[in-house]
Design a protein around this motif. Structure first.
Motif, short mmCIF file in Angstrom:
data_model
loop_
_atom_site.label_atom_id
_atom_site.label_comp_id
_atom_site.label_asym_id
_atom_site.label_seq_id
_atom_site.Cartn_x
_atom_site.Cartn_y
_atom_site.Cartn_z
N GLN B 24 0.86 -1.04 0.01
CA GLN B 24 -0.06 -0.07 -0.01
C GLN B 24 0.78 1.05 -0.03
OE1 GLN B 24 -3.35 -0.29 0.08
NE2 GLN B 24 -3.21 -2.43 -0.40
N TYR B 35 1.14 -7.73 -5.54
CA TYR B 35 -0.04 -7.15 -4.87
C TYR B 35 -1.19 -7.67 -5.92
CZ TYR B 35 -3.58 -4.73 -2.36
OH TYR B 35 -4.80 -4.45 -1.66
N ASN B 36 -1.09 -7.54 -7.08
CA ASN B 36 -2.09 -8.00 -8.03
C ASN B 36 -2.14 -9.24 -8.16
OD1 ASN B 36 -2.51 -5.49 -8.73
ND2 ASN B 36 -1.58 -5.50 -10.78
N ILE B 39 -3.79 -10.60 -4.92
CA ILE B 39 -5.52 -10.35 -4.96
C ILE B 39 -5.99 -11.51 -5.87
CG2 ILE B 39 -7.04 -8.67 -6.04
CD1 ILE B 39 -6.02 -7.54 -3.36
N SER B 40 -5.50 -12.13 -6.94
CA SER B 40 -5.96 -13.25 -7.71
C SER B 40 -5.82 -14.42 -6.91
CB SER B 40 -5.26 -13.47 -8.91
OG SER B 40 -5.09 -12.30 -9.58
N VAL B 42 -6.23 -14.43 -3.56
CA VAL B 42 -7.45 -14.38 -2.47
C VAL B 42 -8.67 -14.89 -3.16
CG1 VAL B 42 -8.72 -12.84 -1.23
CG2 VAL B 42 -6.14 -12.54 -1.05
N ARG B 43 -8.87 -14.55 -4.36
CA ARG B 43 -10.22 -14.89 -5.03
C ARG B 43 -10.37 -16.36 -4.99
NH1 ARG B 43 -10.18 -12.05 -10.38
NH2 ARG B 43 -11.78 -13.73 -10.72
N TYR B 46 -11.28 -17.95 -1.91
CA TYR B 46 -12.76 -17.67 -1.71
C TYR B 46 -13.45 -18.86 -2.34
CZ TYR B 46 -13.56 -13.01 -0.39
OH TYR B 46 -13.52 -12.01 0.42
N ALA B 47 -13.12 -19.56 -3.45
CA ALA B 47 -13.55 -20.82 -4.23
C ALA B 47 -13.44 -21.77 -3.02
CB ALA B 47 -13.17 -20.73 -5.42
N ASP B 103 -29.67 -21.82 -18.94
CA ASP B 103 -30.60 -20.79 -18.47
C ASP B 103 -31.90 -21.68 -18.14
OD1 ASP B 103 -29.21 -18.63 -18.68
OD2 ASP B 103 -29.80 -17.95 -20.37
N MET B 108 -32.53 -24.49 -12.68
CA MET B 108 -33.22 -23.19 -12.58
C MET B 108 -34.59 -23.50 -12.15
SD MET B 108 -31.20 -20.90 -13.47
CE MET B 108 -29.79 -21.53 -12.92
N TYR B 111 -34.25 -23.18 -8.37
CA TYR B 111 -34.13 -21.98 -7.84
C TYR B 111 -35.35 -21.10 -8.04
CZ TYR B 111 -31.76 -17.40 -7.87
OH TYR B 111 -31.50 -15.86 -7.30
N LYS B 186 -23.21 6.52 14.12
CA LYS B 186 -22.69 5.50 13.22
C LYS B 186 -21.37 5.81 12.87
CE LYS B 186 -26.30 2.89 11.92
NZ LYS B 186 -26.06 1.67 12.04
N ARG B 187 -20.92 7.06 12.76
CA ARG B 187 -19.53 7.43 12.78
C ARG B 187 -18.53 6.94 13.72
NH1 ARG B 187 -21.23 12.58 10.81
NH2 ARG B 187 -21.20 12.64 8.76
N PHE B 190 -18.39 3.21 13.35
CA PHE B 190 -17.48 2.80 12.27
C PHE B 190 -16.01 3.13 12.66
CE2 PHE B 190 -21.03 3.55 9.17
CZ PHE B 190 -21.21 2.46 8.89
#
Lengths: 288, 216
Positions: B24, B35-36, B39-40, B42-43, B46-47, B103, B108, B111, B186-187, B190
């Motif tokens: 940063q 860093y890029n 980030i990939s 991290v994604r 998630y999976a 589709d 579906m 869903y 709220k401030r 936060f």
């Protein structure tokens, strides 16, 4: 009124309350009355921003970050936003951060697009869902094609006029998150604050109070809160829809809730007064 | 094996935490590229978290069925729902799981006619429970509770169109409550949360906070 009667009222079977709510909600749909809908500043700011984007023939992202449980409250806003954008020839990139939201986003997009003379790929595109939330937003800012190389149906984004020149979300003229959870924060923290695009939020009524500080600092340009906000937006675009219709039952239920709260408190305090009088009477009896 | 259970995760957390932090502040292209890349990653994580979450959920409900714990019937429904949805997703309306999502077809259908109505029903039921709770528990027992109750009533009426019909001042008062006292509180919340996140992140990076390593 006797204390026993008050006790009965205080311990009222909740099924009676449920029945009253049901009658009130259904009844309001059939009673013919008009409610004035006046757009608030946050809603007007979102409308004005889209008008501004339309003036420069720009592109917006509408991120429909909700699932079926929030559909009744948020879908009317998605429809109103898309109607506004399509009617003003604003290009739309739709997507969702919610894994259960893609089908909803697709249905809304296709149904709204069919009302206008717009073409998939030239005027709008559906990216669909990808995991990552905040990191996905960062990725979209760093290299849009790395984050999304294909649309929801697996077609290359380079083949669409809307996305052909797009390399970063910093190029987007306005991003709107229609959100039922913390996804709106991802767009603000990792998107707006990093890449500087104008950002608007449409959220459920419960979340709306969280957004006010950011509306005041200018991090959020435009706030539409709940079904009432969607009704205000529908009024602005002069196309009353599900939200304006929904205002009647919602208003009726709000008034009913207020009556319940007031009546519940009246019964509670009246019972308290009677209880104290009774205790005072007992004490005096004992003394005599 | 303590190395794999303790030292290695702590070292990974420290290294990637520091890289994320310095990325940063160091505007060099190599740091930006790293860093890029992260980030990939991290994604991707998630999976994997999704797979892990599914496994944990199914394992929990399998144990409930095995033990015939109270309400184990719901666990059977969960398993049946999972198998049906998973099979429909894999079949993908005859296109197979490697093709893009169809589709139409069974997934579906599930869903549109199971998931969507069930979700909407859960949300709608809230109105009934809120009404019941409002009647039974929302009492002005203290001055603070009284103020909260008065504010709630003003906002509830002031934020809907009927508020304009009752008095033009009600929406203004409701907006003031939302934009001034509410925003101020709220401030504060936060800022407190943000400082808490910074503190917790530092504790994890420096290995002080180790709860994420598990109890073994």
């Amino acid at each position: 009124m006797r204390r026993s009667t008050l006790k009965k009222l205080l311990d009222l079977d909740r099924r009676w309350i449920f029945l009253t709510v049901l009658i009130c909600a259904i009844g309001a749909r059939f009673v013919d009355f008009e409610l004035p809908v006046y757009p608030k500043a946050g809603v007007r700011a979102m409308y004005d921003k889209i008008e501004e984007v339309a003036a420069k023939n720009g592109t917006i992202i509408v991120s429909m970050d909700y699932d079926p449980s929030s559909k009744p409250e948020l879908e009317p806003l998605s429809r109103a936003l898309l109607r506004h954008a399509f009617s003003r020839k604003v290009k739309v990139i739709a997507m969702t951060h919610n894994p259960n939201g893609q089908r909803l986003a697709q249905t809304v997009l296709e149904e709204t697009a069919s009302e206008f003379d717009v073409k998939y790929g030239d005027d709008y595109v559906l990216l669909g869902y990808k995991a990552g939330s905040g990191t996905l937003v960062i990725n979209m800012g760093q290299d849009f094609r790395d984050a999304f190389s294909k649309d929801h149906a697996g077609k290359d984004l380079a083949s669409f006029a809307v996305t052909r020149e797009l390399t970063s979300i910093a190029q987007i003229d306005y991003v709107i998150s229609v959100s039922a959870s913390a996804y709106w924060e991802s767009w603000m923290i990792y998107g707006h604050d990093r890449y500087g695009f104008p950002y608007g939020v449409g959220v459920t009524g419960v979340i709306a109070p969280d957004i006010f500080p950011f509306l005041q600092t200018g991090q959020v340009t435009g706030l539409v809160g709940g079904l009432a906000g969607a009704a205000e937006y529908e009024t602005l675009i002069k196309k009353p829809g599900m939200a304006v219709t929904g205002m009647k039952p919602q208003s009726a239920i709000h008034m009913l809730l207020v009556l319940f709260v007031l009546f519940g408190n009246f019964v509670f305090f009246y019972d308290l007064v009677l209880k104290r009088r009774q205790e005072k009477g007992h004490r005096e009896e004992r003394r005599t | 094996m303590l190395f794999f259970k303790r030292q290695l995760p702590l070292a990974i957390a420290f290294f990637f935490g520091m890289v994320g932090f310095f990325a940063q502040y160091i505007p060099h292209h190599s740091f930006e590229a790293l860093y890029n890349e992260l980030i990939s990653w991290v994604r991707l994580l998630y999976a994997f978290a999704l797979i892990l979450g599914t496994y944990s959920l199914l394992r929990l409900h399998s144990k409930r069925i095995e033990r015939k714990a109270p309400g184990f019937g719901y666990s059977l429904v969960l398993w049946a729902g999972f198998i049906a949805t998973f099979a429909a997703g894999m079949y993908n309306d005859g296109r197979g799981f490697l093709a893009g999502q169809s589709d139409s077809g069974m997934l579906m259908w599930i869903y549109d006619y199971v998931f969507k109505p069930a979700g909407a029903t859960m949300f709608s039921v809230l109105a009934f429970f809120i009404a019941s709770a409002a009647y039974r528990t929302f009492r002005a027992r203290t001055t603070a509770a009284g103020m909260l109750l008065a504010s709630a009533i003003i906002v509830m009426i002031g934020r809907i169109p009927i508020g304009d019909m009752i008095s033009e001042h009600l929406p203004i008062l409701a907006s003031w409550l939302m934009e001034v006292p509410n925003a101020a509180v709220k401030r504060g919340i936060f800022l407190g949360v943000a400082l808490g996140v910074v503190a917790t992140s530092l504790r994890i990076i420096f290995g002080i906070e180790r709860a994420y390593l598990g109890g073994d």
